[in-house]
Design a protein around this motif. Structure first.
Motif, PDB file in Angstrom:
ATOM      1  N   ALA A  24      41.266  50.084   1.153  1.00 53.51           N
ATOM      2  CA  ALA A  24      42.315  49.130   0.783  1.00 53.51           C
ATOM      3  C   ALA A  24      41.875  48.257  -0.387  1.00 53.51           C
ATOM      4  CB  ALA A  24      42.685  48.275   1.988  1.00 53.51           C
ATOM      5  N   VAL A  25      40.633  47.805  -0.360  1.00 53.69           N
ATOM      6  CA  VAL A  25      40.125  46.954  -1.443  1.00 53.69           C
ATOM      7  C   VAL A  25      40.040  47.747  -2.746  1.00 53.69           C
ATOM      8  CG1 VAL A  25      38.077  45.717  -2.279  1.00 53.69           C
ATOM      9  CG2 VAL A  25      38.908  45.337   0.050  1.00 53.69           C
ATOM     10  N   LEU A  26      39.527  48.965  -2.692  1.00 50.27           N
ATOM     11  CA  LEU A  26      39.432  49.784  -3.904  1.00 50.27           C
ATOM     12  C   LEU A  26      40.808  50.101  -4.464  1.00 50.27           C
ATOM     13  CD1 LEU A  26      36.485  52.180  -3.001  1.00 50.27           C
ATOM     14  CD2 LEU A  26      36.459  50.190  -4.517  1.00 50.27           C
ATOM     15  N   ASN A  27      41.771  50.332  -3.585  1.00 53.12           N
ATOM     16  CA  ASN A  27      43.140  50.579  -4.035  1.00 53.12           C
ATOM     17  C   ASN A  27      43.693  49.344  -4.743  1.00 53.12           C
ATOM     18  OD1 ASN A  27      45.588  52.293  -4.056  1.00 53.12           O
ATOM     19  ND2 ASN A  27      46.411  50.603  -2.842  1.00 53.12           N
ATOM     20  N   GLU A  28      43.456  48.170  -4.175  1.00 48.89           N
ATOM     21  CA  GLU A  28      43.918  46.930  -4.803  1.00 48.89           C
ATOM     22  C   GLU A  28      43.243  46.721  -6.156  1.00 48.89           C
ATOM     23  OE1 GLU A  28      46.180  43.624  -5.417  1.00 48.89           O
ATOM     24  OE2 GLU A  28      46.416  45.164  -3.872  1.00 48.89           O
ATOM     25  N   VAL A  29      41.962  47.032  -6.250  1.00 46.88           N
ATOM     26  CA  VAL A  29      41.244  46.925  -7.526  1.00 46.88           C
ATOM     27  C   VAL A  29      41.881  47.849  -8.556  1.00 46.88           C
ATOM     28  CG1 VAL A  29      39.038  47.453  -8.670  1.00 46.88           C
ATOM     29  CG2 VAL A  29      39.065  46.146  -6.531  1.00 46.88           C
ATOM     30  N   MET A  30      42.212  49.059  -8.138  1.00 42.48           N
ATOM     31  CA  MET A  30      42.821  50.026  -9.044  1.00 42.48           C
ATOM     32  C   MET A  30      44.205  49.544  -9.495  1.00 42.48           C
ATOM     33  SD  MET A  30      43.338  54.139  -8.547  1.00 42.48           S
ATOM     34  CE  MET A  30      44.247  53.927  -7.044  1.00 42.48           C
ATOM     35  N   VAL A  31      45.021  49.078  -8.568  1.00 40.57           N
ATOM     36  CA  VAL A  31      46.357  48.589  -8.910  1.00 40.57           C
ATOM     37  C   VAL A  31      46.268  47.405  -9.866  1.00 40.57           C
ATOM     38  CG1 VAL A  31      48.393  47.424  -7.939  1.00 40.57           C
ATOM     39  CG2 VAL A  31      47.479  49.468  -6.831  1.00 40.57           C
ATOM     40  N   THR A  32      45.368  46.489  -9.573  1.00 43.22           N
ATOM     41  CA  THR A  32      45.186  45.318 -10.442  1.00 43.22           C
ATOM     42  C   THR A  32      44.713  45.745 -11.828  1.00 43.22           C
ATOM     43  OG1 THR A  32      44.671  43.964  -8.522  1.00 43.22           O
ATOM     44  CG2 THR A  32      43.990  43.102 -10.651  1.00 43.22           C
ATOM     45  N   GLY A  33      43.817  46.713 -11.867  1.00 44.51           N
ATOM     46  CA  GLY A  33      43.323  47.220 -13.152  1.00 44.51           C
ATOM     47  C   GLY A  33      44.419  47.876 -13.968  1.00 44.51           C
ATOM     48  N   TYR A  34      45.262  48.683 -13.312  1.00 48.65           N
ATOM     49  CA  TYR A  34      46.365  49.321 -14.024  1.00 48.65           C
ATOM     50  C   TYR A  34      47.361  48.275 -14.530  1.00 48.65           C
ATOM     51  CZ  TYR A  34      44.988  54.054 -12.631  1.00 48.65           C
ATOM     52  OH  TYR A  34      44.322  55.233 -12.462  1.00 48.65           O
ATOM     53  N   ALA A  35      47.611  47.249 -13.720  1.00 48.21           N
ATOM     54  CA  ALA A  35      48.534  46.193 -14.135  1.00 48.21           C
ATOM     55  C   ALA A  35      47.979  45.454 -15.357  1.00 48.21           C
ATOM     56  CB  ALA A  35      48.792  45.218 -12.995  1.00 48.21           C
ATOM     57  N   ALA A  36      46.677  45.179 -15.343  1.00 42.13           N
ATOM     58  CA  ALA A  36      46.054  44.502 -16.481  1.00 42.13           C
ATOM     59  C   ALA A  36      46.103  45.387 -17.726  1.00 42.13           C
ATOM     60  CB  ALA A  36      44.617  44.123 -16.153  1.00 42.13           C
ATOM     61  N   LEU A  37      45.876  46.673 -17.546  1.00 37.26           N
ATOM     62  CA  LEU A  37      45.933  47.607 -18.668  1.00 37.26           C
ATOM     63  C   LEU A  37      47.342  47.660 -19.249  1.00 37.26           C
ATOM     64  CD1 LEU A  37      44.437  49.747 -20.361  1.00 37.26           C
ATOM     65  CD2 LEU A  37      45.095  51.415 -18.625  1.00 37.26           C
ATOM     66  N   ALA A  38      48.332  47.736 -18.378  1.00 36.17           N
ATOM     67  CA  ALA A  38      49.723  47.772 -18.840  1.00 36.17           C
ATOM     68  C   ALA A  38      50.092  46.480 -19.565  1.00 36.17           C
ATOM     69  CB  ALA A  38      50.660  48.010 -17.662  1.00 36.17           C
ATOM     70  N   ALA A  39      49.635  45.358 -19.040  1.00 37.22           N
ATOM     71  CA  ALA A  39      49.942  44.070 -19.668  1.00 37.22           C
ATOM     72  C   ALA A  39      49.288  43.936 -21.035  1.00 37.22           C
ATOM     73  CB  ALA A  39      49.491  42.926 -18.754  1.00 37.22           C
ATOM     74  N   ALA A  40      48.192  44.624 -21.252  1.00 36.33           N
ATOM     75  CA  ALA A  40      47.464  44.527 -22.517  1.00 36.33           C
ATOM     76  C   ALA A  40      48.041  45.442 -23.595  1.00 36.33           C
ATOM     77  CB  ALA A  40      45.984  44.859 -22.294  1.00 36.33           C
ATOM     78  N   GLN A  41      48.990  46.308 -23.222  1.00 38.49           N
ATOM     79  CA  GLN A  41      49.564  47.236 -24.191  1.00 38.49           C
ATOM     80  C   GLN A  41      50.396  46.468 -25.215  1.00 38.49           C
ATOM     81  OE1 GLN A  41      49.057  50.793 -24.140  1.00 38.49           O
ATOM     82  NE2 GLN A  41      47.457  49.973 -22.822  1.00 38.49           N
ATOM     83  N   THR A  42      50.231  46.848 -26.464  1.00 36.62           N
ATOM     84  CA  THR A  42      50.981  46.205 -27.550  1.00 36.62           C
ATOM     85  C   THR A  42      52.157  47.086 -27.944  1.00 36.62           C
ATOM     86  OG1 THR A  42      49.710  47.289 -29.292  1.00 36.62           O
ATOM     87  CG2 THR A  42      48.841  45.180 -28.432  1.00 36.62           C
ATOM     88  N   GLU A  43      53.026  46.544 -28.769  1.00 35.44           N
ATOM     89  CA  GLU A  43      54.153  47.336 -29.273  1.00 35.44           C
ATOM     90  C   GLU A  43      53.634  48.527 -30.073  1.00 35.44           C
ATOM     91  OE1 GLU A  43      57.516  49.091 -29.839  1.00 35.44           O
ATOM     92  OE2 GLU A  43      57.279  47.395 -28.494  1.00 35.44           O
ATOM     93  N   GLU A  44      52.518  48.349 -30.771  1.00 38.60           N
ATOM     94  CA  GLU A  44      51.923  49.459 -31.530  1.00 38.60           C
ATOM     95  C   GLU A  44      51.496  50.593 -30.587  1.00 38.60           C
ATOM     96  OE1 GLU A  44      48.255  50.332 -34.638  1.00 38.60           O
ATOM     97  OE2 GLU A  44      48.740  48.273 -34.077  1.00 38.60           O
TER      98      GLU A  44
END
Length: 98
Positions: free
Chosen positions: A60-80
């Motif tokens: 459960a913790v590793l899954n949450e880490v993965m979800v949080t990481g993907y969310a951070a990655l998506a948030a960091a995406q630029t229009e470019e």
């Protein structure tokens, strides 16, 4: 795999919970079986039950880490970044039509 035994202090609530997860058909037992993919029963040792709970918690913790990481990655995406992906999809679609 090496194992390490650690003393684990258990409160009365912990002991009741361990009893519940080892009681076939109880909601706790069914939930642990669903999460762990293995059935616990009255014959299951305390050590095995605790190990199963640690395994469920680790997943459960590793899954949450993965979800949080993907969310951070998506948030960091630029229009470019989005434009590059759109262009790549267009090129892929054009190649597949040929």
């Amino acid at each position: 795999m090496a194992s390490h035994r650690a003393p684990v202090p258990l409160s009365e609530i912990d002991r009741q919970f361990l009893e519940a997860i080892r009681t076939p058909g109880s909601p706790e037992n069914l939930a642990v079986e669903q999460l762990a993919g293995t059935a616990l029963g009255p014959e299951t040792s305390t050590a095995t039950a605790l190990h199963t709970l640690v395994d469920v918690a680790r997943k459960a913790v590793l899954n949450e880490v993965m979800v949080t990481g993907y969310a951070a990655l998506a948030a960091a995406q630029t229009e470019e970044d989005h434009a590059h992906r759109r262009a790549a999809r267009r090129r892929t679609a054009e190649v597949s039509r040929d």
